[in-house]
Every structure is written in structure tokens, then in C-alpha cells.
Design an enzyme around this catalytic site. Structure first.
Site, mmCIF file in Angstrom:
data_model
loop_
_atom_site.group_PDB
_atom_site.id
_atom_site.type_symbol
_atom_site.label_atom_id
_atom_site.label_comp_id
_atom_site.label_asym_id
_atom_site.label_seq_id
_atom_site.Cartn_x
_atom_site.Cartn_y
_atom_site.Cartn_z
ATOM 1 N N GLU A 244 -1.165 -8.759 4.738
ATOM 2 C CA GLU A 244 -1.110 -9.023 6.185
ATOM 3 C C GLU A 244 -2.504 -9.013 6.814
ATOM 4 O OE1 GLU A 244 -0.617 -6.181 4.846
ATOM 5 O OE2 GLU A 244 -1.176 -4.534 6.173
ATOM 6 N N CYS B 86 0.839 -1.205 0.000
ATOM 7 C CA CYS B 86 0.000 0.000 0.000
ATOM 8 C C CYS B 86 0.880 1.263 0.000
ATOM 9 C CB CYS B 86 -0.964 -0.042 1.182
ATOM 10 S SG CYS B 86 -2.305 1.147 0.995
ATOM 11 N N HIS C 183 -3.459 -5.420 0.878
ATOM 12 C CA HIS C 183 -2.808 -5.708 2.166
ATOM 13 C C HIS C 183 -2.794 -7.208 2.458
ATOM 14 C CE1 HIS C 183 -2.343 -1.681 4.067
ATOM 15 N NE2 HIS C 183 -3.271 -1.346 3.190
#
Lengths: 276, 180
Positions: free
Chosen positions: A226, A92, A224
Site C-alpha cells: 500500500e 507486515c 508494504h
């Protein structure tokens, strides 16, 4: 490499806000994560095996997202470390930093792209939702794609206002395609690449969600991973809801598709892989 | 006859973005001895309808600034209205050897300009006098240089991001740069 811990630096600029969850996923993938503040001696970076620039708003996105961070000394060291083949993942805002650094697409140190403001019909500004991306790389190519099957579809969250990969040079995208630098593209849950919102959440050229440098060791990824590293993070209204409900708690505790980015990174380092 | 005016708005408080740009240019990019100041303003280029007389233009522009709430928030902005073509590079009279170089940066898409135009059309009667609105950011760079031409070249180097070490203010892949 075997026998010692893999050390990953998670770069923290003023305004970064995803460093700790990113570090947690790196640790879960079997590596050691060190949150590395931007004002530490940048030469210390050379002691790490790989790097992740997490999401957030470095320098409050002043001037434009990623622009100020890319000028810092720490990024000069990143360019050197990238040249040694070490893996670097920008997530990002981290992707915005890598593009502004010129590491992606990485042609002769020029800035060949931008991550511009989202541009979709009838909508502007920040967009936060789940999306699907498709692995575009061939088997075992790309430091962060090694565990994905070709054309594998990955549910993954996006959260950005400036995520539209654009270039004004007509040749740049052709060159990237030719070099295998197209890492991931936005698609439907069945893998169809459609240039419409919300399949393409920001209007990116080629539906580009993640782009590699030429060597394949640096990935600028707008979504993202994660936030989708465990199945429990994936909302039940996505494609996998059936599996999750059927398989219950055990399934929800399993590693999700986002974890594969980090496991790929680990494998790449363990193999001492110069990129293919 | 059409007429175009420039409406600029400047923060009343310290501008953190301008301060960051100035710091980055001076301390990270080697412009410490060259860049004396960097000021940032919102830039609105407003084209009025051909039927508007020059006398009425200033009244209409003032109304656009003060009554529409599209361009100016009086709580935080100071504004200025100037006819197009009156903002340009010039030597700084108080500081020999330095030059003030205005640089306008606009997005190719110009969503802000389109939205402003639409809002004027939809909500304000004064909007009928406006034919188009273009938005951007006006940077005024005060630079030490040997000549005005040299200062303009430095301004271009500062504005156009070509590589990690060259340029900061605009990414030419989605923004245009105009040195006035």
C-alpha cells in the site's frame, strides 16, 4: 459477483496503524473497504468477500508480534473464511498474525513458521527502507499475484523489526517450494536473489518476503504494497527514476506496482476463483 | 571452578505484557480457572570466571547489577540475584492446590546476551570476571493443578505455541523453552 460491490474487511486491532491507507488503496482498486474493529461481532466477517490485515503493532507486539491478535475470536472466523477460498492478505504485522494463526503456511493448523527478529550482520532492530521483491509464482497462481509476470521485480517498502521468516523444520520450506507457496523473495533491482543485507533486509530463510498457504488464497507479506501503490510513492533514486523524470507528472500519478496486489485480489474475487 | 548466577529484573510498575498474556490466556484460551497469576521478569544467566571465589561472586554480581547499567535500570527495575539451580517449580505454600512454575524463554540467537557480554567487555572492568551471558524471559506461572507434574504439563502447554489455540508464550521455531 459481477454487478455488486466487492466488500473487503480491513481488520483493525488495538495498535494497528496502516488501516486507512490500506483501505484507500483497496478503494482505488475498485473494491469497498470497511475498517473492521476487532471487537465487532466476528460473525459479521462472513459477509465480506475478502480480508486484509494491515500493518502496525497489534497489541503493542506484546509477547511477540502477532501472537495476541492471533488468539482472538476474529481470527477463528478468518480461518473458516480462508477455508472457503476467500482471499486474505496480511501485510507486515498482518503477516505476523497470519503466521501465528497457522494460516501460513497452513499445514494441518500447526504453527509451522515464525517471523523472528531481524538478523543481519552488524545491524539489529527495526529496519525501514525500500527493497525489491521478485514474484515467484507461476502465471495466474496465487490470489494476490495474478497480475504479476513470473519473476517480475517489484520495488516495495519494508518497515519491521520482526520480519525474518524462519522454521526449525527442515521439511517445511521444501514442502512450500514444492507446493508453490513461495510468493515473493527479496532480490536486487535486477532480480538476483542474494542472501546479503540489504538485499535481504532481515535474514529470512530463502529470502522469503511473502508466503502463501497451500491453497494460494492467503498471503503473508512482510513488505508494504500500500506504500507503493502509486508511482509518486516510489523514491526517485530507485530503478524507475529515469522513467519518472522523463514521463513527469503523468507517470507519477499512475498506479504503482503495489496496486497490483489489490487488483489481483479484485480479479480473483470477480472470477470467483477457487485457487489454482 | 566456574559459577553461574541468575540475575532477574522485575518492573516496579504494572507489567502490561504480563497483564496482556494473563488476559489472553484466561479469556481467549480457556485457562480462566487454571491460571492464577503470570509474572514476567528479564532473565540473565551470568557465568563468572573460574578464578572468582564464591565470596566474591555476590559482590561481582551486585556490581554488575548496580554499576554497569547493562541489566538493571534502577528507575524502573527491582532485581534479584540467585545461584543457578535455585529457581524451580514448587507448590505455593499459601494456596493449597496451586503451584508456581518458572518458565524461561530464550531466543535461539540471543542477541541481547551477546550484546550484554560485548558491552561488559568493552566498557566495564568488572566484565573481566564474566565468561558468558545468556538472556531470556522468566515467566512465573501460578497454576491450579492436581499435582506438581500436572502443573508443569500445563505450563508447557501454555508456553509452547503449537497452533492458534495451543500455547502463547514462545514460538518454538526461534525460541527455546525451559521449565525449571
Amino acid at each position: 459477483m459481477k454487478g455488486r460491490q466487492i466488500r473487503i474487511a480491513v481488520l483493525q486491532f488495538p495498535g494497528t496503524n496502516c488501516e486507512y491507507e490500506t483501505a484507500a488503496v483497496i478503494e482505488a482498486a475498485g473494491m469497498t473497504a470497511d475498517v473492521f474493529r476487532w471487537n465487532r461481532r466476528s460473525s459479521e466477517l462472513a459477509g465480506f468477500d475478502g480480508f486484509v490485515i494491515p500493518g502496525g503493532f497489534s497489541y503493542q507486539d506484546r509477547i511477540r508480534a502477532g501472537a495476541v491478535a492471533s488468539k482472538k475470536a476474529i481470527c477463528a472466523v478468518l480461518v473458516e473464511e480462508a477455508g472457503k477460498g476467500k482471499p486474505i492478505l496480511g501485510i507486515c504485522n498482518g503477516a505476523q498474525v497470519l503466521v501465528e494463526t497457522g494460516l501460513v503456511p497452513g499445514n494441518e493448523s500447526r504453527i509451522d513458521m515464525a517471523l523472528a527478529h531481524n538478523k543481519v550482520i552488524g545491524k539489529s532492530g527495526y529496519h525501514c527502507d525500500w527493497a525489491f521483491i521478485r514474484n515467484e509464482t507461476q502465471e495466474k497462481v496465487g490470489a494476490f499475484s495474478r497480475l504479476f509476470a513470473p519473476n517480475e521485480v517489484i520495488p516495495i517498502p519494508v518497515a519491521h523489526a520482526e520480519g525474518r521468516f524462519v522454521t526449525k523444520n527442515a521439511n517445511t520450506l521444501d514442502t512450500m517450494v514444492r507446493n508453490g507457496q513461495i510468493g515473493f523473495r527479496y532480490c536486487t533491482s535486477t532480480g538476483e536473489v542474494l542472501e546479503v543485507f540489504p538485499v535481504n533486509p532481515n535474514g529470512a530463510q530463502l529470502n522469503l518476503a511473502g508466503a502463501y498457504n497451500r491453497a494460494g488464497n492467503v498471503l503473508a507479506l512482510m513488505p508494504h504494497p500500500e506504500r507503493g501503490a502509486w508511482n509518486r510513492q516510489i523514491p526517485i533514486d530507485l530503478e524507475r527514476k529515469g522513467q519518472r523524470r522523463l514521463q513527469g507528472l503523468e507517470y507519477s500519478r499512475m498506479q504503482g506496482p503495489g496496486m497490483k496486489f489489490f487488483l489481483s485480489m479484485r480479479d480473483y474475487i470477480l472470477e470467483g476463483s477457487p485457487v489454482q | 571452578m566456574k559459577s553461574r548466577y541468575i540475575l532477574t529484573t522485575l518492573l516496579k510498575t504494572r507489567d502490561a505484557i504480563a497483564a496482556t498474556a494473563s488476559y489472553t490466556l484466561r479469556h481467549d484460551m480457556g485457562y480462566e480457572s487454571v491460571l492464577l497469576d503470570a509474572k514476567r521478569e528479564d532473565y540473565w544467566s551470568i557465568e563468572l570466571d573460574y578464578a572468582v571465589s564464591p565470596g566474591d561472586s555476590v559482590t561481582i554480581m551486585t556490581e554488575l547489577a548496580e554499576k554497569t547499567k547493562v541489566f538493571v535500570n534502577p528507575n524502573k527495575h527491582r532485581y534479584a540475584i540467585q545461584p543457578e539451580g535455585t529457581i524451580h517449580s514448587a507448590p505455593c505454600p499459601d494456596n493449597p492446590g496451586s503451584f508456581s512454575i518458572p518458565v524461561v524463554i530464550s531466543s535461539f540467537d540471543d542477541r541481547a546476551g551477546t550484546t550484554a557480554m560485548q558491552t561488559l567487555n568493552d566498557l566495564y572492568s568488572v566484565g573481566k570476571n564474566v565468561r558468558s551471558v545468556q538472556s531470556g524471559v522468566l515467566w512465573t506461572l501460578v497454576l491450579k493443578a492436581e499435582s506438581l507434574d500436572a502443573a508443569r504439563r500445563i505450563a508447557e502447554d501454555i508456553a509452547v505455541t503449537r497452533s492458534r489455540t495451543e500455547g502463547l508464550l514462545a514460538n518454538p521455531h526461534y525460541e527455546s523453552i525451559l521449565i525449571l
